[in-house]
Design a protein around this motif. Structure first.
Motif, short mmCIF file in Angstrom:
data_model
loop_
_atom_site.label_atom_id
_atom_site.label_comp_id
_atom_site.label_asym_id
_atom_site.label_seq_id
_atom_site.Cartn_x
_atom_site.Cartn_y
_atom_site.Cartn_z
N TYR A 197 20.08 -24.98 56.11
CA TYR A 197 18.59 -24.80 56.75
C TYR A 197 17.96 -23.34 56.88
CZ TYR A 197 19.30 -29.45 58.43
OH TYR A 197 19.60 -31.08 58.47
N CYS A 198 18.77 -22.50 56.65
CA CYS A 198 18.54 -20.92 56.88
C CYS A 198 19.37 -20.15 55.72
CB CYS A 198 18.92 -20.50 58.19
SG CYS A 198 18.53 -19.02 59.01
N PRO A 199 19.13 -20.54 54.60
CA PRO A 199 20.01 -19.69 53.64
C PRO A 199 19.78 -18.15 53.51
CG PRO A 199 18.29 -20.97 52.52
CD PRO A 199 18.02 -21.52 53.93
N ASP A 200 18.67 -17.89 53.93
CA ASP A 200 18.27 -16.26 53.89
C ASP A 200 19.08 -15.78 55.31
OD1 ASP A 200 17.03 -16.45 51.51
OD2 ASP A 200 14.93 -16.70 52.55
N ASN A 201 19.43 -16.53 56.00
CA ASN A 201 19.88 -16.09 57.38
C ASN A 201 18.89 -15.14 58.17
OD1 ASN A 201 21.76 -16.00 59.74
ND2 ASN A 201 23.03 -14.68 58.71
N SER A 202 17.64 -15.03 57.81
CA SER A 202 16.78 -14.27 58.75
C SER A 202 15.49 -15.12 59.05
CB SER A 202 16.54 -12.96 57.75
OG SER A 202 15.76 -13.43 56.73
N GLY A 203 14.86 -14.45 59.98
CA GLY A 203 13.64 -15.41 60.42
C GLY A 203 12.50 -14.28 60.77
N THR A 204 11.78 -14.74 61.75
CA THR A 204 10.52 -13.89 62.32
C THR A 204 10.91 -13.47 63.77
OG1 THR A 204 9.11 -14.96 60.88
CG2 THR A 204 8.02 -13.69 62.87
N PHE A 205 10.81 -12.06 64.05
CA PHE A 205 11.26 -11.69 65.21
C PHE A 205 9.92 -11.44 66.13
CE2 PHE A 205 14.48 -9.49 62.71
CZ PHE A 205 15.45 -9.63 63.15
N LEU A 206 10.16 -12.34 67.29
CA LEU A 206 9.12 -12.33 68.59
C LEU A 206 9.04 -11.02 69.19
CD1 LEU A 206 9.04 -16.05 68.93
CD2 LEU A 206 7.81 -14.96 67.26
N GLU A 207 8.50 -10.06 68.74
CA GLU A 207 8.37 -8.98 69.57
C GLU A 207 7.10 -8.90 70.47
OE1 GLU A 207 10.65 -5.17 67.92
OE2 GLU A 207 8.82 -5.45 66.58
N LEU A 208 7.47 -8.71 71.76
CA LEU A 208 6.33 -8.92 72.79
C LEU A 208 6.20 -7.92 73.59
CD1 LEU A 208 7.39 -12.68 73.72
CD2 LEU A 208 5.53 -12.02 71.97
N GLU A 209 5.25 -7.66 73.98
CA GLU A 209 5.01 -6.81 75.40
C GLU A 209 5.36 -7.34 76.58
OE1 GLU A 209 1.10 -4.80 75.14
OE2 GLU A 209 1.36 -4.33 72.91
N PRO A 210 5.41 -6.71 77.69
CA PRO A 210 5.66 -7.08 78.95
C PRO A 210 4.44 -8.01 79.40
CG PRO A 210 6.25 -4.84 78.85
CD PRO A 210 5.72 -5.11 77.63
N GLY A 211 4.70 -9.15 79.72
CA GLY A 211 3.57 -9.98 80.14
C GLY A 211 2.96 -11.06 79.03
N GLU A 212 3.37 -10.68 77.82
CA GLU A 212 3.01 -11.66 76.78
C GLU A 212 3.74 -12.90 76.65
OE1 GLU A 212 1.53 -10.88 72.53
OE2 GLU A 212 2.68 -8.72 73.21
N VAL A 213 3.29 -14.08 76.44
CA VAL A 213 3.79 -15.22 76.41
C VAL A 213 3.75 -16.01 75.02
CG1 VAL A 213 3.62 -17.75 77.55
CG2 VAL A 213 2.71 -15.51 78.71
#
Ligand SMILES: O=C(O)CCC(=O)C(=O)O
Length: 258
Positions: A197-213
């Motif tokens: 399911y995840c052959p590259d073993n990498s995804g998208t990082f959800l970097e967020l600022e404080p308070g972001e949802v």
């Protein structure tokens, strides 16, 4: 701050349905964010007026390994900012008010259907303390003891969430795989499933600022790493369910919106 209309627009929903997640922007004022930050620290330090025996509390691991994290059980485990998880936060008035924001009602109704009663399946603090944190491998959020699956989680950053301090990483679109391990309560992928399911073993990082949802589909494959920085990665994660859900263990769930 993210507006209700923007977040419920057709294009936003198409993006959510395609990717399995949707960044909603900042839904909290600076003051409201500060109040939640102070409140969770007070709960960790044992100075909050709250019914500690009804909070599920778990101290973080010091090794970064999931199996080394403390026992997850009801009750206070000592004054420390090194908690990994604190669940049942719907019993706290400040967190309860946040859970009940109109935008969360609208998003839940959009997912479960107009008129469906909505309940809170779990409301939990998820923390990667400074230079600690526990590695969570790729998994889906699904449960084996419910007669229907809770489908969404609203994850709010209480600190900056960065790659370095262990932000959540997702595999966009992977919610469309359906439930990969329907009989395994952990939902963790086996090495063979990771290769599939995840052959590259990498995804998208959800970097967020404080308070972001961010709105997450519960079947979206996700993981998170340890914290390599002095900055804690505190977050508040709430899973909203169809209020008619029944559990085989007789658990009852907090009704939020009728
Ligand atoms: O907050 C995180 O690091 C991820 C939490 C998570 O994966 C979960 O609650 O299922």
């Amino acid at each position: 701050m993210g507006s209700l209309a923007d977040n419920l627009s057709e294009s936003a929903w198409q993006s959510y349905e395609q990717n399995g997640y949707l960044k909603l922007g900042k839904l909290l004022s600076a003051e409201a964010l500060h109040a939640l930050q102070e409140r969770i620290n007070a709960i960790m330090l044992g100075t909050a007026e709250i019914d500690y025996p009804n909070l599920l509390m778990q101290l973080d691991s010091t090794s970064g390994k999931y199996n080394d994290a403390g026992v997850q059980s009801l009750g206070f485990k000592g004054a420390s900012l090194n908690y990994r998880k604190i669940q049942n936060l719907e019993i706290d008035p400040l967190f309860e008010d946040y859970i009940k924001l109109p935008i969360f009602k609208e998003l839940s109704r959009r997912v479960y259907g107009d008129g469906t009663p909505i309940a809170c399946f779990r409301a939990m603090f998820m923390n990667k303390p400074s230079y600690q944190g526990t590695l969570l491998p790729w998994h889906q959020d699904a449960w084996t003891h419910l007669d229907r699956q809770p489908l969404i989680t609203l994850w709010t950053a209480l600190d900056p969430a960065t790659i370095e301090n262990g932000c959540v990483e997702v595999l966009p679109g992977s919610h469309k795989f359906g439930r990969i391990n329907p009989d395994d309560p952990s939902g963790f992928l086996t090495p063979a499933q990771m290769a599939q399911y995840c052959p590259d073993n990498s995804g998208t990082f959800l970097e967020l600022e404080p308070g972001e949802v961010v709105l997450l589909h519960n079947w979206l494959l996700h993981r998170s790493d340890v914290n390599r920085t002095p900055i804690s990665r505190r977050a508040f994660s709430v899973c909203y369910m169809d209020g008619r859900t029944r559990a085989s263990n007789g658990a009852v769930y907090t009704p939020l919106f009728n």
